[in-house]
Motif scaffolding. Structure first.
Motif, PDB file in Angstrom:
ATOM      1  N   GLY A  90      71.259  10.811  62.294  1.00 16.26           N
ATOM      2  CA  GLY A  90      72.337  11.145  62.374  1.00 16.26           C
ATOM      3  C   GLY A  90      72.117  13.070  62.416  1.00 16.26           C
ATOM      4  O   GLY A  90      70.871  13.313  61.370  1.00 16.26           O
ATOM      5  N   ALA A  91      73.289  13.735  61.526  1.00 16.37           N
ATOM      6  CA  ALA A  91      72.714  15.438  60.801  1.00 16.37           C
ATOM      7  C   ALA A  91      72.447  14.824  59.688  1.00 16.37           C
ATOM      8  O   ALA A  91      73.002  14.673  58.365  1.00 16.37           O
ATOM      9  N   PRO A  92      71.608  15.697  59.237  1.00 13.02           N
ATOM     10  CA  PRO A  92      71.076  16.362  57.932  1.00 13.02           C
ATOM     11  C   PRO A  92      71.441  16.890  56.876  1.00 13.02           C
ATOM     12  O   PRO A  92      72.251  17.136  57.220  1.00 13.02           O
ATOM     13  N   VAL A  93      71.420  15.530  55.585  1.00 14.32           N
ATOM     14  CA  VAL A  93      72.009  16.038  54.370  1.00 14.32           C
ATOM     15  C   VAL A  93      70.943  16.921  53.334  1.00 14.32           C
ATOM     16  O   VAL A  93      70.692  16.004  53.205  1.00 14.32           O
ATOM     17  N   VAL A  94      71.723  18.107  53.121  1.00 13.53           N
ATOM     18  CA  VAL A  94      70.514  18.628  52.490  1.00 13.53           C
ATOM     19  C   VAL A  94      70.709  18.369  51.391  1.00 13.53           C
ATOM     20  O   VAL A  94      71.938  17.864  50.807  1.00 13.53           O
ATOM     21  N   SER A  95      70.371  18.370  49.708  1.00 10.39           N
ATOM     22  CA  SER A  95      69.565  18.336  48.491  1.00 10.39           C
ATOM     23  C   SER A  95      70.277  18.847  48.092  1.00 10.39           C
ATOM     24  O   SER A  95      70.330  20.618  48.593  1.00 10.39           O
ATOM     25  N   ILE A 148      66.838   7.728  56.026  1.00  9.65           N
ATOM     26  CA  ILE A 148      65.173   8.087  55.081  1.00  9.65           C
ATOM     27  C   ILE A 148      65.287   9.951  54.079  1.00  9.65           C
ATOM     28  O   ILE A 148      66.421  10.462  54.365  1.00  9.65           O
ATOM     29  N   VAL A 149      65.059   9.810  53.215  1.00  4.82           N
ATOM     30  CA  VAL A 149      65.212  10.358  52.089  1.00  4.82           C
ATOM     31  C   VAL A 149      63.903  11.492  52.308  1.00  4.82           C
ATOM     32  O   VAL A 149      62.949  10.929  51.784  1.00  4.82           O
ATOM     33  N   VAL A 150      64.150  12.814  52.305  1.00  4.84           N
ATOM     34  CA  VAL A 150      62.639  13.863  51.902  1.00  4.84           C
ATOM     35  C   VAL A 150      63.099  14.457  51.387  1.00  4.84           C
ATOM     36  O   VAL A 150      63.681  14.926  50.674  1.00  4.84           O
ATOM     37  N   ALA A 151      62.093  14.116  50.664  1.00 11.73           N
ATOM     38  CA  ALA A 151      61.663  14.345  49.568  1.00 11.73           C
ATOM     39  C   ALA A 151      61.080  16.274  48.733  1.00 11.73           C
ATOM     40  O   ALA A 151      60.189  16.124  50.875  1.00 11.73           O
ATOM     41  N   ARG A 152      60.088  16.990  48.296  1.00  9.84           N
ATOM     42  CA  ARG A 152      59.411  17.786  47.890  1.00  9.84           C
ATOM     43  C   ARG A 152      57.533  17.003  47.720  1.00  9.84           C
ATOM     44  O   ARG A 152      57.551  18.005  47.742  1.00  9.84           O
ATOM     45  N   ASP A 210      71.908   5.041  47.962  1.00  8.72           N
ATOM     46  CA  ASP A 210      72.824   5.805  48.817  1.00  8.72           C
ATOM     47  C   ASP A 210      73.041   6.989  47.551  1.00  8.72           C
ATOM     48  O   ASP A 210      73.845   7.510  46.719  1.00  8.72           O
ATOM     49  N   ALA A 211      71.558   7.920  48.125  1.00  7.29           N
ATOM     50  CA  ALA A 211      71.366   9.220  46.805  1.00  7.29           C
ATOM     51  C   ALA A 211      70.102   9.720  47.671  1.00  7.29           C
ATOM     52  O   ALA A 211      69.470   9.673  48.657  1.00  7.29           O
ATOM     53  N   GLY A 212      70.390  11.023  47.723  1.00  4.68           N
ATOM     54  CA  GLY A 212      69.622  11.501  47.505  1.00  4.68           C
ATOM     55  C   GLY A 212      68.580  12.185  47.185  1.00  4.68           C
ATOM     56  O   GLY A 212      67.966  10.977  46.269  1.00  4.68           O
ATOM     57  N   PRO A 213      66.952  12.499  47.220  1.00  7.65           N
ATOM     58  CA  PRO A 213      65.658  12.338  46.685  1.00  7.65           C
ATOM     59  C   PRO A 213      66.038  12.464  45.042  1.00  7.65           C
ATOM     60  O   PRO A 213      66.961  12.924  44.599  1.00  7.65           O
ATOM     61  N   GLY A 214      64.871  12.222  44.268  1.00  3.71           N
ATOM     62  CA  GLY A 214      65.443  11.460  42.875  1.00  3.71           C
ATOM     63  C   GLY A 214      64.495  12.621  42.083  1.00  3.71           C
ATOM     64  O   GLY A 214      63.093  13.381  42.277  1.00  3.71           O
ATOM     65  N   GLU A 215      65.264  14.315  42.785  1.00  2.00           N
ATOM     66  CA  GLU A 215      65.095  15.934  42.237  1.00  2.00           C
ATOM     67  C   GLU A 215      64.934  15.541  40.485  1.00  2.00           C
ATOM     68  O   GLU A 215      64.367  16.593  40.150  1.00  2.00           O
ATOM     69  N   TRP A 238      62.531  21.547  52.220  1.00  4.14           N
ATOM     70  CA  TRP A 238      64.093  21.802  52.476  1.00  4.14           C
ATOM     71  C   TRP A 238      63.462  20.200  51.649  1.00  4.14           C
ATOM     72  O   TRP A 238      62.541  19.926  52.179  1.00  4.14           O
ATOM     73  N   ALA A 239      64.962  19.831  51.265  1.00  4.73           N
ATOM     74  CA  ALA A 239      64.993  18.229  50.699  1.00  4.73           C
ATOM     75  C   ALA A 239      66.116  17.558  51.367  1.00  4.73           C
ATOM     76  O   ALA A 239      67.678  18.241  50.762  1.00  4.73           O
ATOM     77  N   GLY A 240      66.435  16.323  51.162  1.00  3.65           N
ATOM     78  CA  GLY A 240      68.179  15.171  51.946  1.00  3.65           C
ATOM     79  C   GLY A 240      67.743  14.102  52.525  1.00  3.65           C
ATOM     80  O   GLY A 240      66.337  13.390  52.368  1.00  3.65           O
ATOM     81  N   VAL A 241      68.578  14.169  53.064  1.00  8.08           N
ATOM     82  CA  VAL A 241      68.786  12.724  53.433  1.00  8.08           C
ATOM     83  C   VAL A 241      68.896  13.057  54.957  1.00  8.08           C
ATOM     84  O   VAL A 241      70.240  13.953  55.700  1.00  8.08           O
ATOM     85  N   VAL A 242      68.084  11.913  56.096  1.00  5.65           N
ATOM     86  CA  VAL A 242      68.628  11.959  57.515  1.00  5.65           C
ATOM     87  C   VAL A 242      68.907  10.549  58.000  1.00  5.65           C
ATOM     88  O   VAL A 242      68.634   9.913  57.422  1.00  5.65           O
TER      89      VAL A 242
END
Lengths: 218, 218
Positions: free
Chosen positions: A192-197, B89-93, B165-170, B181-185
């Motif tokens: 799906g559409a990426p959700v920014v953190s 997929i949780v995309v982090a820095r 069910d959360a974004g990256p552990g910033e 960019w960080a976030g969730v796909v």
């Protein structure tokens, strides 16, 4: 040879067991989550885990209770690691013949601990598997992060690979009404559409790794 | 209480363990394939299987070696059945903070054999789960088909349910560059165009069950 050799044979549908190494690798390289089963205190324990295939082995990385599970499992005991892809729903003219198309790999073996020098490369491989290209977009692992990580290797030497990839079993139809539709509905995975953190700067561009992922048809 | 109670606790990320029964049911009602783990000859065996939740139990139906596995498992031993949904997929820095959003249920218990009278209803429930509405589009199960089938029940009394069910552990960012960019796909499941079987008459209409399935956004 373990004592389980007999049960590892495919008792039903032996035609579904394949020895195609390329197809096995393809399944392992497409899926993202596997299930590690082990015996603890005489009872079964099962844990979903991220993994990556590198050459003829899987690298496993605990993602849910994995810390404990990997500790328990790296003590010279046999584990089983299962990766399954649901490829379609098989729609038949009898409930009995409804089925699923799938690919299933179960790997048996003992987990091997990685040395510190191998762990960095293994973590990069796991990240590369999760999101191809991402390792080159972010900073390297720190010594502290490596110390907090546990990756193990499971050789692919003893793998059972099964495939069902066909329409409904119509040959066994028993006078069915062929005006009733039967066939296969293929499964698709997409993103799906990426959700920014929250802490990402508003003008940070979507990275190439994420752009490539969501552009791939599901 | 089994001897495995200690290991069933969530050792890492206890905040991910949820007791929300509705969310557990939702996961079980969305997924189609689970993994049954059991101990045979002291070693772990794992088999992917179709299942359906009915009230507070799972019905299991062997789909791959399941005939053997279900026989081996219905002898008063504890089994573990795992259902996992990859949600994103949780995309982090940092590579270290990359992760997956997921929901995971692991059910522990002993499999219960169904009586012949219950088996027909169980098979209908399994078909209804695979493709809602299909049982009313095809003929009923025959006595011969029922005799060839094995369905077992696994109570949901002892289930471990975990969610990320959360974004990256910033919060643990260590001076990261927030222009990265960080976030969730989010993961999506969908269905492709149905493929008709060879013996289906050319003018047989696509059944409502299949039309509803493929119209649902993935």
């Amino acid at each position: 040879m373990g004592s389980n050799d007999a049960v590892r044979k495919v008792h039903r549908h032996p035609e579904r067991q394949r020895v195609d190494r390329d197809a096995l690798y393809r399944l392992l390289d497409e899926e993202l989550v596997g299930h590690l089963a082990m015996v603890v205190g005489g009872e079964p324990l099962i844990v979903p885990m991220a993994y990556a295939r590198v050459a003829d082995a899987l690298l496993l990385h605990g993602s849910t209770g994995g810390g404990f599970a990997l500790r328990a499992a790296t003590e010279g005991h046999t584990v089983a690691f299962s990766v399954t892809a649901l490829d379609g729903i098989v729609v038949a003219r009898s409930l009995f013949d409804h089925s699923m198309n799938y690919r299933s790999a179960v790997v048996y073996g003992e987990l091997e601990t990685l040395g510190p020098a191998e762990e960095d490369a293994a973590l990069i491989a796991l990240s590369e598997r999760l999101l191809p290209g991402r390792p080159s977009e972010v900073r390297a692992n720190t010594r502290k992060e490596l110390a907090a990580t546990r990756v193990v290797r499971l050789p692919l030497a003893d793998a059972v690979f099964k495939v069902r990839d066909a329409g409904p079993g119509e040959a066994e139809d028993d006078g069915e009404d062929h005006h009733v539709w039967a066939g296969v509905v293929p499964a698709r995975r997409g993103w799906g559409a990426p959700v920014v953190s929250a802490l990402t700067e508003p003008d940070a561009p979507l990275p190439p790794s994420v752009r490539r992922l969501i552009e791939v048809p599901g």
